[in-house]
Design a protein around this motif. Structure first.
Motif, PDB file in Angstrom:
ATOM      1  N   UNK A  17    -128.344 -28.417  41.251  1.00 50.61           N
ATOM      2  CA  UNK A  17    -126.932 -27.963  40.223  1.00 50.61           C
ATOM      3  C   UNK A  17    -125.994 -28.909  40.886  1.00 50.61           C
ATOM      4  N   UNK A  18    -125.667 -29.592  40.022  1.00 49.35           N
ATOM      5  CA  UNK A  18    -124.520 -30.551  40.048  1.00 49.35           C
ATOM      6  C   UNK A  18    -123.162 -30.486  39.548  1.00 49.35           C
ATOM      7  N   UNK A  19    -122.075 -30.301  40.097  1.00 50.47           N
ATOM      8  CA  UNK A  19    -120.897 -29.809  39.836  1.00 50.47           C
ATOM      9  C   UNK A  19    -120.956 -28.731  38.840  1.00 50.47           C
ATOM     10  N   UNK A  20    -121.880 -27.637  39.220  1.00 51.30           N
ATOM     11  CA  UNK A  20    -121.911 -26.504  38.479  1.00 51.30           C
ATOM     12  C   UNK A  20    -123.024 -26.357  37.426  1.00 51.30           C
ATOM     13  N   UNK A  42    -126.532 -40.410  35.710  1.00 51.74           N
ATOM     14  CA  UNK A  42    -125.589 -40.810  34.828  1.00 51.74           C
ATOM     15  C   UNK A  42    -124.144 -40.609  35.514  1.00 51.74           C
ATOM     16  N   UNK A  43    -124.313 -40.315  36.761  1.00 57.00           N
ATOM     17  CA  UNK A  43    -122.775 -39.690  37.586  1.00 57.00           C
ATOM     18  C   UNK A  43    -122.606 -40.876  38.116  1.00 57.00           C
ATOM     19  N   UNK A  44    -122.009 -41.880  37.393  1.00 54.06           N
ATOM     20  CA  UNK A  44    -121.593 -43.166  38.366  1.00 54.06           C
ATOM     21  C   UNK A  44    -120.224 -43.085  39.047  1.00 54.06           C
ATOM     22  N   UNK A  45    -119.831 -41.942  39.329  1.00 53.16           N
ATOM     23  CA  UNK A  45    -118.559 -42.041  40.142  1.00 53.16           C
ATOM     24  C   UNK A  45    -118.788 -41.967  41.542  1.00 53.16           C
ATOM     25  N   UNK A  76    -135.463 -34.386  48.426  1.00 49.81           N
ATOM     26  CA  UNK A  76    -135.274 -33.434  49.705  1.00 49.81           C
ATOM     27  C   UNK A  76    -134.166 -32.489  49.453  1.00 49.81           C
ATOM     28  N   UNK A  77    -133.483 -32.634  48.111  1.00 44.22           N
ATOM     29  CA  UNK A  77    -132.482 -31.493  48.145  1.00 44.22           C
ATOM     30  C   UNK A  77    -132.676 -30.669  46.861  1.00 44.22           C
ATOM     31  N   UNK A  83    -121.716 -31.537  44.850  1.00 44.67           N
ATOM     32  CA  UNK A  83    -120.630 -31.737  44.378  1.00 44.67           C
ATOM     33  C   UNK A  83    -120.290 -33.334  44.468  1.00 44.67           C
ATOM     34  N   UNK A  84    -120.038 -33.863  43.401  1.00 42.78           N
ATOM     35  CA  UNK A  84    -119.678 -35.405  43.235  1.00 42.78           C
ATOM     36  C   UNK A  84    -118.304 -35.458  42.932  1.00 42.78           C
ATOM     37  N   UNK A  85    -117.691 -36.698  42.865  1.00 42.74           N
ATOM     38  CA  UNK A  85    -116.319 -36.991  42.648  1.00 42.74           C
ATOM     39  C   UNK A  85    -115.975 -36.333  41.166  1.00 42.74           C
ATOM     40  N   UNK A  86    -116.822 -36.513  40.363  1.00 44.20           N
ATOM     41  CA  UNK A  86    -116.502 -35.982  38.843  1.00 44.20           C
ATOM     42  C   UNK A  86    -116.665 -34.395  38.909  1.00 44.20           C
ATOM     43  N   UNK A  87    -116.777 -33.838  39.947  1.00 41.73           N
ATOM     44  CA  UNK A  87    -116.643 -32.287  39.988  1.00 41.73           C
ATOM     45  C   UNK A  87    -115.398 -31.959  40.780  1.00 41.73           C
TER      46      UNK A  87
END
Ligand code: FES
Ligand code: FES
Length: 193
Positions: A17-20, A42-45, A76-77, A83-87
């Motif tokens: 689950x990335x950024x929700x 594609x989350x290049x942040x 492993x995750x 949460x990335x910077x985009x989130x």
């Protein structure tokens, strides 16, 4: 030339689950989390600097905790929340920065980025740090960012941004001035630059 004898690379489905949002991809077992985020999702942040766990540019939040995504295998995750910077915050279509996260607003207010390469790692690191310590001293702000490297050496303003982010977290309408000033010591990140 024959491929006989070569072992095909093992690929595995990874769901997180990335950024929700639920995201998944099938990736080689050796794919790092940073490459998974950047190349497969594609989350290049999330930026990759040293790829050795030193610079902190690749820091993301894994179940809320800051981790170096260049040191973790994506497989492993499985099932984790990332949460990335985009989130961290969003800018609406009008470009209104009001929906930026406090730490993002603080970086803008304090001119805490130069080339910006290190910025995503600082933003995620500071977001987690302020949850642990919502009102850091200057020294604690320095410690909070002590594991992140800025090649532009913008540490002075980044320390100011940590303090400003704390201020904005407590009061989103806090005026910019007066705002806490870091020490005049230019060696703000502990002399690593
Ligand atoms: S790229 Fe991961 S710590 Fe430098
Ligand atoms: S702003 Fe350029 S590396 Fe930090």
């Amino acid at each position: 030339m024959s491929d006989a004898g070569e072992t095909p690379e093992q690929v595995l489905a990874v769901g997180v689950v990335v950024n929700g949002h639920h995201r998944s991809a099938t990736v080689p077992a050796r794919r790092t989390l940073s490459d998974f985020l950047r190349h497969d999702l594609g989350l290049t942040g999330t930026h990759v600097g040293c790829e050795h766990g030193v610079c902190g540019a690749c820091t993301v939040l894994l179940d809320g905790d800051p981790v170096r995504s260049c040191l973790i295998f994506a497989v492993s995750v499985q099932g984790a929340a990332i949460t990335t910077v985009e989130g961290l915050g969003q800018i609406d279509e009008s470009g209104d920065p009001a929906s930026l996260a406090p730490v993002q607003r603080a970086f803008r207010d304090c001119h805490a980025l130069q080339c910006g390469f290190c910025t995503p790692g600082f933003l995620t690191t500071i977001s987690a740090g302020l949850r642990e310590n919502p009102s850091p001293t200057v020294e604690q702000a320095r410690e909070m960012i002590g594991g992140n490297l800025c090649r532009c050496t913008g540490y002075q303003n980044i320390v100011a941004a940590v303090l400003r982010a704390a201020e904005l977290t407590a009061d989103p309408d806090a005026p910019l001035d007066p705002h806490p000033e870091p020490d005049t010591d230019t060696d703000a990140a502990g002399g690593r630059h």
